[in-house]
Design a protein around this motif. Structure first.
Motif, PDB file in Angstrom:
ATOM      1  N   THR A 156       4.205   7.307  -4.278  1.00 51.00           N
ATOM      2  CA  THR A 156       3.773   7.777  -5.601  1.00 51.00           C
ATOM      3  C   THR A 156       4.295   6.897  -6.635  1.00 51.00           C
ATOM      4  N   VAL A 157       3.431   6.338  -7.517  1.00 51.09           N
ATOM      5  CA  VAL A 157       3.996   5.480  -8.850  1.00 51.09           C
ATOM      6  C   VAL A 157       3.621   6.163 -10.042  1.00 51.09           C
ATOM      7  N   GLN A 158       4.037   5.851 -11.166  1.00 53.34           N
ATOM      8  CA  GLN A 158       3.736   6.110 -12.557  1.00 53.34           C
ATOM      9  C   GLN A 158       2.820   5.514 -13.353  1.00 53.34           C
ATOM     10  N   GLY A 218       5.316   2.423 -13.543  1.00 51.97           N
ATOM     11  CA  GLY A 218       6.536   2.638 -12.973  1.00 51.97           C
ATOM     12  C   GLY A 218       6.545   2.622 -11.320  1.00 51.97           C
ATOM     13  N   ILE A 219       7.153   1.711 -10.717  1.00 53.08           N
ATOM     14  CA  ILE A 219       7.186   1.657  -9.589  1.00 53.08           C
ATOM     15  C   ILE A 219       8.673   1.602  -8.993  1.00 53.08           C
ATOM     16  N   ILE A 259      -1.528  -1.419  -4.367  1.00 55.50           N
ATOM     17  CA  ILE A 259      -0.453  -2.583  -4.613  1.00 55.50           C
ATOM     18  C   ILE A 259      -0.880  -3.421  -3.607  1.00 55.50           C
ATOM     19  N   GLY A 260      -1.044  -4.830  -4.010  1.00 58.64           N
ATOM     20  CA  GLY A 260      -1.491  -5.732  -3.339  1.00 58.64           C
ATOM     21  C   GLY A 260      -0.607  -6.884  -3.044  1.00 58.64           C
ATOM     22  N   ALA A 261      -1.087  -7.864  -2.546  1.00 64.03           N
ATOM     23  CA  ALA A 261      -0.074  -9.151  -2.239  1.00 64.03           C
ATOM     24  C   ALA A 261       0.380  -9.758  -3.367  1.00 64.03           C
TER      25      ALA A 261
END
Length: 314
Positions: A156-158, A218-219, A259-261
């Motif tokens: 979960t990220v914001q 936010g991660i 969320i990629g490379a």
């Protein structure tokens, strides 16, 4: 880039991390590739934490002389669904270890990806993974328990202060917010979305993408201010008419964001599957990329194609 394959032993203060293997990763644009051998033929494989199953591209199977047995298995990804076949591989060698008589799926009709197939979570999920190297100070995010037991890395990220589910996907060249998540949660970018060229999804299917700036992302304990991110209808083509319904429904539980490379390239990352946590530190440079990488990335998530500029507030 280096990727270490490790496992943890013990508990608490006595816990020790032991390295099992180290893979030399060659970055083709934003695609992390590792060397492998299939039936004594040297090939490149994509390390794809966003894929549940490892597979060989259909054109690669033909080039390697593998016999394809068709199946009823259907893969779902960005851009839609794909019916897969099955091949029997006499020997597959990765990181010095060889597996014999391995059955893998085969899918995809796009050619010239630069790699023969992908190494997915069915082969990766038994190990902790370290991308590049570690540092004494770090951020951390907890992985979400998956009721479907897919083994995919979700957290979960914001986004603009609202929780969204993100998939950590090394097979995606750039990070993307889905239009489905935006319409469902009411999240709005700070700037109008700018049109950009079509990207490539599963089996080469076109996906139209746009770019916009979000006030914050936010991660874990890391916050990106004015994050310029790609936006795409990633999973709209996965909607199908299910038995007893006249309304198309999603055939899989899809994440709100990928969320990629690009994020992996700008961070040192340790995926501690044994703890259900991801540890990471910022390594410098742009966190997200919206300009095209020099080489095409995977065909199961969008590639990138428009300007980039973001800042980070640790």
């Amino acid at each position: 880039m280096l990727a270490s394959v490790s496992y943890a032993t013990g508990a608490g203060a006595a816990c020790q991390l032991r390295q099992m293997a180290e893979l030399e990763v060659h970055m083709a644009g934003n695609a992390p590739l590792i060397p492998a051998s299939i039936n004594d033929h040297l090939v490149q494989m994509l390390v794809d934490t966003g894929a549940m199953k490892s597979l060989i591209w259909r054109y690669s199977a033909k080039d390697l002389g593998l016999v394809v047995a068709e199946s009823n298995m259907k893969f779902y990804g960005a851009g839609g669904a794909e019916v897969a076949g099955v091949v029997l591989i006499k020997s597959l060698t990765l990181a010095g270890a060889t597996v014999h008589n391995l059955r893998l799926f085969t899918a995809g009709h796009v050619k010239d990806t630069g790699f023969a197939g992908i190494v997915g979570e069915d082969l990766l999920s038994n190990w902790d993974l370290e991308f590049v190297y570690w540092a004494p100070e770090y951020s951390m995010m907890k992985l979400i328990s998956d009721p479907q037991d897919t083994g995919l890395l979700k957290a979960t990220v914001q986004l603009n202060g609202r929780p969204v589910v993100a998939l950590l996907d090394t097979g995606a060249s750039s990070s993307v917010v889905s239009t489905q998540a935006m319409s469902r949660s009411g999240i709005k970018p700070e700037t109008p979305m700018a049109a950009s060229a079509a990207s490539r999804g599963l089996a080469g299917k076109a996906i139209n993408t746009q770019v916009a700036i979000f006030p914050s992302l936010g991660i874990g304990q890391e916050t990106v201010q004015n994050a310029k991110l790609r936006i795409a209808d990633l999973f709209g083509a996965n909607a199908e008419l299910l038995t007893g319904s006249f309304i198309p429904q999603q055939a899989a539980d899809n994440p709100d964001m990928i969320i990629g490379a690009d994020f992996f390239l700008s961070h040192r990352i340790y995926i501690a599957r044994s703890q259900r946590k991801v540890y990471f530190t910022y390594n410098g440079g742009p966190i997200f990329q919206t300009s095209a990488p020099k080489a095409a990335a995977t065909s199961d998530t969008p590639s990138a194609d428009a300007g980039s500029d973001d800042s980070k507030n640790p």
